[in-house]
Design an enzyme around this catalytic site. Structure first.
Site, short mmCIF file in Angstrom:
data_model
loop_
_atom_site.label_atom_id
_atom_site.label_comp_id
_atom_site.label_asym_id
_atom_site.label_seq_id
_atom_site.Cartn_x
_atom_site.Cartn_y
_atom_site.Cartn_z
N MET A 1 0.84 -1.20 0.00
CA MET A 1 0.00 0.00 0.00
C MET A 1 0.87 1.25 0.00
O MET A 1 1.92 1.28 0.62
CB MET A 1 -0.88 0.00 1.25
CG MET A 1 -1.99 1.00 1.19
SD MET A 1 -3.33 0.65 2.33
CE MET A 1 -2.63 1.16 3.89
N CYS A 2 0.46 2.24 -0.74
CA CYS A 2 1.11 3.55 -0.73
C CYS A 2 0.00 4.60 -0.87
O CYS A 2 -1.14 4.26 -1.15
CB CYS A 2 2.06 3.71 -1.90
SG CYS A 2 3.47 2.59 -1.90
#
Lengths: 304, 228
Positions: A1-2
């Site tokens: 995730m970013c």
């Protein structure tokens, strides 16, 4: 995730500068839960001079002072006239008067030991570091940076190591003013990287997102519009992605065929903003907003 | 009416307060300044009215059983995730995976919904006044999805059971989803449901169900056959 975010102030042809640094800092700080490994921004449109701004990071030089001298000498030796320089620790920023091929300058710099180019551009600069948006702001005083547009990224590393060079945004070596932030993973990265290396491109990292920047810049250099380059990316890149690209004149995004990674966008008379989550938009725009959630295989671009 | 200012509370403090108020019989709870934050009003298990005066983030009103939640604004991904009972009304648009794995209750979205609306639904009703994104109703097992606006690609892909009703353009049906004849009684029932949310237009819905061609529950794996 970013987490990714971008902002563009419209109707700024008159040279009025907007608080891009402060906006990106608040948006990234509000998305710290999406990644706290590293944080980075591209701030574009700070100046409209013909100077090139070179931002490099001297990996092995704790105080940066020695590297700064070497970088300046190298730039001068390659036909660039140094007009200004500054340093924050081992981060160096040099402004040069240079009329030649950016690749020549970039090759000369990247051949220096322990030197990584974060960006070269006439109007955009990449600032990135490990840690959170707060850390980046404290260290690099992001809040004071004004411009016309910019993109930002908070990283939760999945495929490559956590260090300053593997942080986003990625600059498209060796083209000026093309940078990318990406949330996702490319599954045909190694294959495409080999292809672009065979074409003569150099990569500074092992991060798949760097490839997106190079891919887009290559298309732009061949005469494609930003929208065409982004559509080409949809057909070529495999994997999951929502990525944003910042160029000299504007911003764009592309979203993969599964709509796997989030993005919301909003537009007012004055501004375009986008982020992985609405919470980031609301950190800048406190009032209720109309936001759009782009769908799969979608591309959009905006110009300043 | 009890007002809670989300701006002055952490998410955990806010959720604990809401749960305590609901458990102690509060009838109306109003949350101010939600500012699109995540995980608000999660796992509230007693009946009450909860109103968010503004947009909320991901997983709002998920794992919930009983309350009636109103969101005056937008919601992020997975609104009403695993909803057991109660109702959720969002006046704005919502992100992907609204009503994912919901088992009961009702969700109404006044604007548009993102991709994978009602993914793996196990009961209840999901109503979207606007459009829904692609792969909506993916692997749904029970319940109803009602969409008044346009629908993206792959509607009802690999659905086991349950029913999807769509009134406008459908980009494409997913694997094993087929159109079925809709009865007058069903249409009237949908119109009545919509009227409860102020939608008076009597849309001509199409009905989508599973063709059940992907059912292979009795087929044994090759290894199992050799054991028998």
């Amino acid at each position: 995730m970013c987490g990714v975010c971008g902002i563009l102030y419209k109707n700024r042809g008159d040279g009025a500068r907007a608080p891009i640094g402060a906006d990106l800092t608040s948006m990234l700080a509000s998305m710290v839960h999406r990644g706290a490994d590293s944080t980075g921004v591209t701030v574009a449109g700070q100046s409209r001079q013909s100077d090139l701004i070179v931002r490099v990071w001297a990996e092995d030089d704790a105080d940066g002072q020695q590297a700064l001298g070497k970088v300046e000498a190298n730039l001068e030796a390659n036909g660039a006239r140094v007009k200004a320089r500054s340093r924050v620790g081992d981060y160096l920023r040099v402004s040069v008067d240079y009329q030649g091929d950016v690749q020549k300058l970039a090759d000369a710099l990247v051949d220096m030991d322990g030197l990584v180019i974060h960006s070269i551009g006439e109007c955009s600069e990449v600032i990135k570091d490990v840690g959170t948006a707060g850390d980046l702001d404290t260290r690099h005083n992001l809040g004071r940076l004004r411009g016309t547009h910019g993109i930002g990224h908070v990283r939760l590393a999945t495929e490559s190591r956590v260090d300053i060079s593997h942080s986003h945004p990625f600059w498209a070596y060796p083209y000026s003013d093309v940078t990318v932030v990406h949330n996702g993973q490319l599954t045909n990265y190694h294959k495409l990287k080999r292809k672009y290396e065979d074409m003569g491109y150099r990569f500074q990292t092992e991060n798949d997102s760097e490839l997106i920047a190079v891919f887009l810049a290559d298309k732009l250099a061949l005469g494609a519009t930003l929208s065409e380059a982004l559509h080409d990316a949809l057909g070529t890149l495999d994997g999951t992605f929502t990525f944003l690209v910042s160029t000299r004149d504007g911003l764009g995004y592309a979203k993969d065929q599964w709509s796997a990674k989030p993005l919301v966008t909003m537009e007012t008379d004055d501004v375009i903003a986008m982020a992985s989550e609405e919470v980031a938009l609301r950190s800048v725009f406190r009032e209720e907003i109309e936001r759009v959630e782009p769908q799969e295989n979608e591309v959009m671009t905006w110009s300043i | 009416m009890v007002d809670l200012d989300a701006g002055t509370l952490t998410t955990r403090e806010l959720n604990l307060k809401i749960k305590a108020l609901a458990a102690n019989g509060a009838e109306e709870i109003r949350v101010l300044n939600p500012q699109a934050r995540h995980n608000l009003a999660v796992s509230v298990l007693a009946p009450c009215d909860i109103t968010f005066e503004g947009s909320v983030g991901y997983f709002c009103a998920s794992l919930m059983d009983g309350p009636r939640v109103t969101i005056r604004g937008n919601a992020g991904w997975a609104l009403g995730d695993n909803l057991m009972g109660g109702t959720i009304v969002a006046t704005g648009s919502v992100g992907a995976a609204v009503g994912s794995t919901m088992r009961g209750g009702e969700i109404f979205v006044g604007g548009n919904a993102g991709a994978r609306a009602g993914i793996s639904m196990k009961g209840g009703t999901l109503i979207v006044a606007g459009s829904v994104g692609f792969m909506s109703g993916f692997m749904m097992q029970k319940g109803r999805i009602i969409v008044c606006g346009d629908v993206g690609d792959g509607l009802g892909d690999s659905m086991y059971e349950g029913t999807i009703y769509a009134a406008a353009n459908i980009e494409s049906l997913g694997n094993d989803a087929i159109f079925d004849r809709i009865s007058e009684e069903e249409l009237i029932s949908i119109w009545e449901t919509l009227e409860g949310y102020g939608i008076k237009e009597q849309y001509q819905f199409r009905k989508i169900v599973s063709a059940k061609k992907l059912y292979h529950f009795d087929a044994l794996e090759r290894l199992e056959k050799t054991v028998i």
